[in-house]
Design an enzyme around this catalytic site. Structure first.
Site, PDB file in Angstrom:
ATOM      1  CG  ASP A  45      65.898  59.309  63.794  1.00 30.10           C
ATOM      2  OD1 ASP A  45      65.587  59.518  62.733  1.00 30.10           O
ATOM      3  OD2 ASP A  45      66.312  58.275  64.247  1.00 30.10           O
TER       4      ASP A  45
ATOM      5  N   GLY B  71      60.448  60.582  59.022  1.00 24.90           N
ATOM      6  CA  GLY B  71      60.051  59.663  58.002  1.00 24.90           C
ATOM      7  C   GLY B  71      58.788  58.582  58.563  1.00 24.90           C
ATOM      8  NE  ARG B  72      61.681  55.993  62.573  1.00 22.25           N
ATOM      9  CZ  ARG B  72      62.440  55.969  63.535  1.00 22.25           C
ATOM     10  NH1 ARG B  72      62.131  55.147  64.607  1.00 22.25           N
ATOM     11  NH2 ARG B  72      63.484  56.696  63.567  1.00 22.25           N
TER      12      ARG B  72
ATOM     13  CG  HIS C 132      61.882  65.627  56.258  1.00 24.04           C
ATOM     14  ND1 HIS C 132      62.551  65.065  57.123  1.00 24.04           N
ATOM     15  CD2 HIS C 132      62.114  64.929  55.170  1.00 24.04           C
ATOM     16  CE1 HIS C 132      62.941  64.084  56.972  1.00 24.04           C
ATOM     17  NE2 HIS C 132      62.706  63.649  55.757  1.00 24.04           N
TER      18      HIS C 132
ATOM     19  CG  ASN D  63      70.665  62.852  56.265  1.00 21.63           C
ATOM     20  OD1 ASN D  63      70.667  63.747  56.994  1.00 21.63           O
ATOM     21  ND2 ASN D  63      70.598  61.440  56.687  1.00 21.63           N
TER      22      ASN D  63
END
Ligand code: FPP
Length: 247
Positions: free
Chosen positions: A21, A24-25, A38, A69
């Protein structure tokens, strides 16, 4: 002394599962689009796999795409599928050379055709290897697989091939997409979130959980060593008391 030197290589988990995880951040922090995160995350997959090989881990299961997702922006979903196909096709040769078996869990029939073909070819090419089993959870959700297992078991009961009283924990395990794979002793989630997000809910009944603030694209071999060291510091009681374990 490096972190790996502190690890007892005779007591590493057979199976490590990871919720990757924070892509994206991480990308946003770099002022980039989410897909960039990614892409860089693939390098972290390589790092985790290399560390798993060094520690004699037999199964490494990565949560690469959940059934939820699909709700992401279409551009991100398409980008993730392209990345998957491209990564598998460009890495399969090297993975095969390093004795890795590539397989999947999840509702793979719901993936784009090209993706299914790439994954099937990768499995065909690597299935007789004897090294680490790299298991990609794709279009996976634990609740989905438990519902599917319930349906299969119900069919067996209704057509008389299974007696209601013979349904056991093994019956459930044998009807999940992880059939034949030992439960993970260690589950890792990156990015500081403390959730299991519909991942391997049945299989993690007694897993040790390790949460790290590290965002997935920053995940390096040392982060896997650290998680295993943390695992080795735990006392796994399986519902018993310490004294019983010492016997
Ligand atoms: C979660 O980060 C990450 C994903 C949903 C995808 C993970 C996929 C890869 C790293 C590529 C894998 C490729 C192979 C070949 C296994 P997020 O997007 O939810 O991050 P955020 O929480 O910061 O938004």
């Amino acid at each position: 002394m490096g972190i790996i030197d502190q690890i007892d290589l005779n007591n590493t988990p057979k199976h490590i599962a990871i919720i990757m995880d924070g892509n994206g951040r991480w990308a946003q922090q770099q002022g980039e689009e989410r897909l960039f995160g990614h892409n860089i995350g693939v390098e972290s997959v390589r790092e985790a796999l290399k560390a798993a090989q060094e520690m004699n881990v037999q199964y490494l299961t990565l949560y690469a795409f959940s059934t939820e997702n699909w709700e992401r922006p279409q551009e991100e979903v398409d980008g993730l599928m392209d990345l998957l196909v491209h990564t598998i096709s460009s890495e399969v040769e090297e993975l095969d050379q390093s004795n890795v078996v590539i397989s999947t869990i999840g509702h793979t029939a719901g993936l784009p055709q090209g993706c299914q073909e790439e994954l099937a070819a990768a499995y065909e090419q690597t299935k007789t290897n004897t090294g680490v089993n790299l298991i990609l959870a794709l279009n996976y959700s634990a609740q989905w697989e438990i519902v599917e297992a319930a349906k299969k078991i119900a069919i067996d009961v209704s057509n008389g091939t299974l007696d209601l009283d013979d349904i056991s924990k093994e019956t459930i395990s044998d009807n999940l997409t992880t059939k034949g794979i030992p439960d993970p002793e260690l589950l890792i989630r990156t990015s500081g979130e403390h959730r299991v997000s519909n991942f391997l809910l049945w299989q993690i009944a007694y897993s040790e959980l390790h949460f790290t603030e590290v965002l997935w694209p920053d995940f390096k071999k040392e982060n896997l060593y650290t998680a295993v060291l943390d695992y080795q510091s735990r006392e796994r009681r399986f519902g018993m008391v310490s004294a019983q374990l010492e016997k």
